[in-house]
Write an enzyme that holds these catalytic residues in place. Structure first.
Site, PDB file in Angstrom:
ATOM      1  N   THR A  37      10.058  -1.330 -13.682  1.00  0.00           N
ATOM      2  CA  THR A  37      10.563  -2.104 -13.523  1.00  0.00           C
ATOM      3  C   THR A  37      11.760  -2.376 -14.232  1.00  0.00           C
ATOM      4  O   THR A  37      12.727  -1.635 -14.040  1.00  0.00           O
ATOM      5  CB  THR A  37       9.978  -2.813 -12.388  1.00  0.00           C
ATOM      6  OG1 THR A  37       8.626  -2.795 -12.368  1.00  0.00           O
ATOM      7  CG2 THR A  37      10.745  -2.790 -11.283  1.00  0.00           C
ATOM      8  N   ASN A  97       0.734   0.361   5.834  1.00  0.00           N
ATOM      9  CA  ASN A  97       1.319  -0.458   4.771  1.00  0.00           C
ATOM     10  C   ASN A  97       2.039  -1.625   5.428  1.00  0.00           C
ATOM     11  O   ASN A  97       2.921  -1.406   6.261  1.00  0.00           O
ATOM     12  CB  ASN A  97       2.303   0.363   3.944  1.00  0.00           C
ATOM     13  CG  ASN A  97       3.089  -0.449   2.919  1.00  0.00           C
ATOM     14  OD1 ASN A  97       4.162  -0.043   2.501  1.00  0.00           O
ATOM     15  ND2 ASN A  97       2.571  -1.572   2.493  1.00  0.00           N
ATOM     16  N   GLY A  98       1.663  -2.827   5.057  1.00  0.00           N
ATOM     17  CA  GLY A  98       2.297  -4.005   5.625  1.00  0.00           C
ATOM     18  C   GLY A  98       1.257  -5.050   5.936  1.00  0.00           C
ATOM     19  O   GLY A  98       0.139  -5.007   5.411  1.00  0.00           O
ATOM     20  N   TYR A 129      10.569  -4.535  -7.636  1.00  0.00           N
ATOM     21  CA  TYR A 129       9.304  -4.298  -8.353  1.00  0.00           C
ATOM     22  C   TYR A 129       8.478  -3.138  -7.828  1.00  0.00           C
ATOM     23  O   TYR A 129       8.015  -2.296  -8.602  1.00  0.00           O
ATOM     24  CB  TYR A 129       8.473  -5.591  -8.318  1.00  0.00           C
ATOM     25  CG  TYR A 129       7.020  -5.429  -8.719  1.00  0.00           C
ATOM     26  CD1 TYR A 129       6.665  -5.158 -10.037  1.00  0.00           C
ATOM     27  CD2 TYR A 129       6.004  -5.562  -7.770  1.00  0.00           C
ATOM     28  CE1 TYR A 129       5.324  -5.008 -10.394  1.00  0.00           C
ATOM     29  CE2 TYR A 129       4.667  -5.414  -8.126  1.00  0.00           C
ATOM     30  CZ  TYR A 129       4.331  -5.143  -9.445  1.00  0.00           C
ATOM     31  OH  TYR A 129       3.022  -4.993  -9.796  1.00  0.00           O
ATOM     32  N   ASP A 183      12.565  -9.014 -17.522  1.00  0.00           N
ATOM     33  CA  ASP A 183      11.522  -8.493 -16.623  1.00  0.00           C
ATOM     34  C   ASP A 183      12.098  -8.441 -15.214  1.00  0.00           C
ATOM     35  O   ASP A 183      13.100  -9.090 -14.917  1.00  0.00           O
ATOM     36  CB  ASP A 183      10.268  -9.375 -16.661  1.00  0.00           C
ATOM     37  CG  ASP A 183       8.996  -8.579 -16.325  1.00  0.00           C
ATOM     38  OD1 ASP A 183       9.122  -7.456 -15.795  1.00  0.00           O
ATOM     39  OD2 ASP A 183       7.895  -9.091 -16.577  1.00  0.00           O
ATOM     40  N   ASP A 184      11.435  -7.645 -14.359  1.00  0.00           N
ATOM     41  CA  ASP A 184      11.968  -7.529 -13.005  1.00  0.00           C
ATOM     42  C   ASP A 184      11.759  -8.829 -12.219  1.00  0.00           C
ATOM     43  O   ASP A 184      12.552  -9.169 -11.350  1.00  0.00           O
ATOM     44  CB  ASP A 184      11.332  -6.352 -12.255  1.00  0.00           C
ATOM     45  CG  ASP A 184       9.826  -6.403 -12.281  1.00  0.00           C
ATOM     46  OD1 ASP A 184       9.237  -5.815 -13.195  1.00  0.00           O
ATOM     47  OD2 ASP A 184       9.233  -7.055 -11.405  1.00  0.00           O
ATOM     48  N   CYS A 198       0.853  -1.190   0.000  1.00  0.00           N
ATOM     49  CA  CYS A 198       0.000   0.000   0.000  1.00  0.00           C
ATOM     50  C   CYS A 198       0.880   1.228   0.000  1.00  0.00           C
ATOM     51  O   CYS A 198       2.082   1.140   0.242  1.00  0.00           O
ATOM     52  CB  CYS A 198      -0.874   0.038   1.244  1.00  0.00           C
ATOM     53  SG  CYS A 198      -1.992  -1.358   1.363  1.00  0.00           S
TER      54      CYS A 198
END
Ligand code: PRP
Ligand code: GLN
Ligand code: MG
Length: 517
Positions: A291, A105-106, A260, A353-354, A2
């Site tokens: 990315t 966030n988490g 990412y 790609d990442d 988030c």
């Protein structure tokens, strides 16, 4: 993942909401599911707007115009606990004590214990399955215990310290106390990012807390500083107070932020995401017999191969990996990326790609490249194979959904239709990031190793979250039959049924009606 944001303007007569909204749009890549803002206006009144949807849709001019006050908190959500309903959009609010708002966030790994404590001891009603509502109430309960008529900074440090003893897992948070100020705190391992910056304003300073430094750059804030692991920072109109409120623990930011999640123009914990991605490209080049765009460019230079943008991205389709269901992710990759036939016809190509997580993106784009004439398609991933659940704020609860789980590199190549897959080695990934800030002791690399930095994550817990949050459970599509999961040891909760999976969660919820005319 988030995005969180807090803003306190020196001049309380200027509304903070417009800038919070702009800041949230700069954090949109961290969560596309829901968003919201709560501001605090005259007489300590709180004004809220939150709902499912992207920032531009939920927080339109009219809605933002109703959010009064010179300080506020904002959130963009990518659910990792509970469901995706409106009621779980953040910030969360609780009226007692003092009026508190929180954006998180988490992800907490001991929600069940906290829920029992809330019910049996704190007697606080929890109305959703969100771990963030539990976190807020844990904070509120600790503040309540200080027993003061009027709160001061000392009480807040004590309360956050108490919270850090009770809550396990990852939490970077921004909170607001009505009529008092804004507060940021970060878990003792510093798994998720949050930082602080300031800006001159007439006779004083405006203050910002945000998940990433790109928000500070865009708003003209300077002196970006990361909140330290285990630290709480309080900002009021009289100034800043900060303190480490808990015992030191291993500093272990999540390395997937660099791979990412974070924007390349952000600097997290002293490491430029952009430079770390360039280093990932350099290191990955060593493995070849983004990315990922940044990494791909460096990798191509090092290999002396031409770098081309073979896929054109539709910028109006969001990130696919953080979308809630596999059908939607798959369809969106096709809508989002279009292969340039010119670049692929009759060529052997190396796609960079990442990361490869469920394999949705790589499988689709390999097929797309082949459809327009590519001869051989080799895929290089800047991250090592992802084989284990994430429990700290990335919604990867189910190893069986990960394409690398239980597969060798050759088997992964087969599963995604590649002629060859090349993965970054974990020590090289760590070195790519750590070289820019050697004071970071270690990183949370649990998705690659299955080793969890907080402890408390055993097989039972992993099975529990998998049953709760695998794609079938989220979409209510059985076959696992997970409808509602009983809280472990819930006998004393009067039959309370714990967190329910997404699709099965029909909670109406106590949420605002955001689109009132
Ligand atoms: O193997 P998967 O499950 O597909 O997950 C990995 C892919 O998802 C992410 O892209 P995403 O579309 O989310 O965002 P981006 O546009 O920032 O690359 C990531 O960059 C990979 O491309
Ligand atoms: N990705 C996150 O940080 C999610 C925050 C919180 N666990 C939620 O589900 O709302
Ligand atoms: Mg991608």
């Amino acid at each position: 993942m988030c995005g969180i944001l807090g803003l306190l303007l020196h001049d309380p007569t200027i509304d903070a909401a417009v800038e919070i909204c702009e800041g949230l749009s700069l954090l949109q890549h961290r969560g596309q599911d829901a968003c919201g803002i709560v501001t605090c206006g005259p007489k300590g009144r709180l004004y809220q707007c939150k709902a499912n949807g992207m920032v531009r849709d939920v927080l339109d001019d009219k809605a933002v115009g109703r959010l009064i006050g010179g300080m506020g908190v904002g959130h963009v959500r990518y659910p990792t606990a509970g469901g995706s309903n409106h009621a779980e959009a953040q910030p969360f609010y609780v009226n007692s004590p003092y009026g508190i708002v929180l954006a998180h966030n988490g992800n907490l790994i001991n929600s069940t214990t906290l829920l029992q404590y809330m019910d049996a001891t704190a007697h606080r009603h929890i109305n959703t399955s969100s771990d963030s509502e539990l976190l807020l109430n844990t904070f509120a309960d600790n503040l309540q215990q200080t027993g003061k008529f009027r709160i001061n900074e000392e009480d807040i440090f004590t309360a956050v310290g108490g919270l850090m003893k009770q809550c396990k897992g990852a939490y970077a948070c921004v909170a607001m106390l009505a009529g008092f100020g804004i507060i940021a705190f970060r878990d003792p391992n510093g798994i998720r990012p949050v930082g602080m910056a300031s800006r001159r304003a007439s006779t004083g300073k405006d203050w910002l807390f945000a998940s990433e430094s790109n928000v500070a750059d865009a708003g003209g804030f300077s002196d970006w500083e990361d909140v330290k692991p285990g630290e709480a920072i309080i900002i009021t109109r009289s100034g800043v107070s900060r303190r480490i409120v808990t015992e030191p623990a291993t500093f272990a930011p999540d390395i997937f932020e660099y791979v990412y999640f974070a924007r390349p123009d952000s600097v997290l914990d002293g490491v430029s995401v952009y430079r770390s991605r360039m280093a990932m490209g350099d290191a990955l080049a060593e493995e070849v017999p983004d990315t990922s765009r940044v990494a791909a460019l460096n990798l191509a230079q090092k290999l002396e191969l031409p770098y081309r943008e073979g896929f054109i991205k539709n910028r109006y389709i969001g990130r696919t990996f953080i979308m809630p269901g596999q059908q939607m992710r798959k369809k969106s990759v096709r809508k989002k990326l279009n292969a340039m036939a010119l670049e692929f016809a009759d060529k052997n190509v190396l796609l960079v790609d990442d990361s490869i997580v469920r394999g949705t993106t790589s499988k689709e784009i390999i097929q797309m490249a082949k459809d327009v004439g590519a001869k051989k398609v080799i895929v290089a991933s800047c991250a090592p194979p992802i084989r284990y659940s994430n429990v700290y704020g990335i919604d990867m609860p189910s190893p069986s959904e990960l394409v690398a789980h239980g597969r060798t590199t050759e088997e992964i190549a087969k599963a995604i239709g590649a002629d060859l897959v090349i993965f970054q080695k974990l020590p090289d990934l760590i070195a790519s990031v750590r070289q820019f800030n050697p004071t970071i002791e270690t990183f949370d690399c649990s998705v690659f190793t299955g080793e969890y930095v907080t402890g408390g994550v055993d097989e039972g817990y992993l099975a529990y979250i998998e049953s709760l949050r695998n794609d079938h459970a989220k979409n209510g599509t059985v076959p696992t039959g997970v409808k509602a999961v009983k809280v472990k040891d819930a006998n004393d909760l009067n039959g309370f049924s714990g967190p329910v999976a997404n699709g099965a969660d029909d909670t109406v919820g106590l949420h605002n009606s955001w689109n009132i005319s």
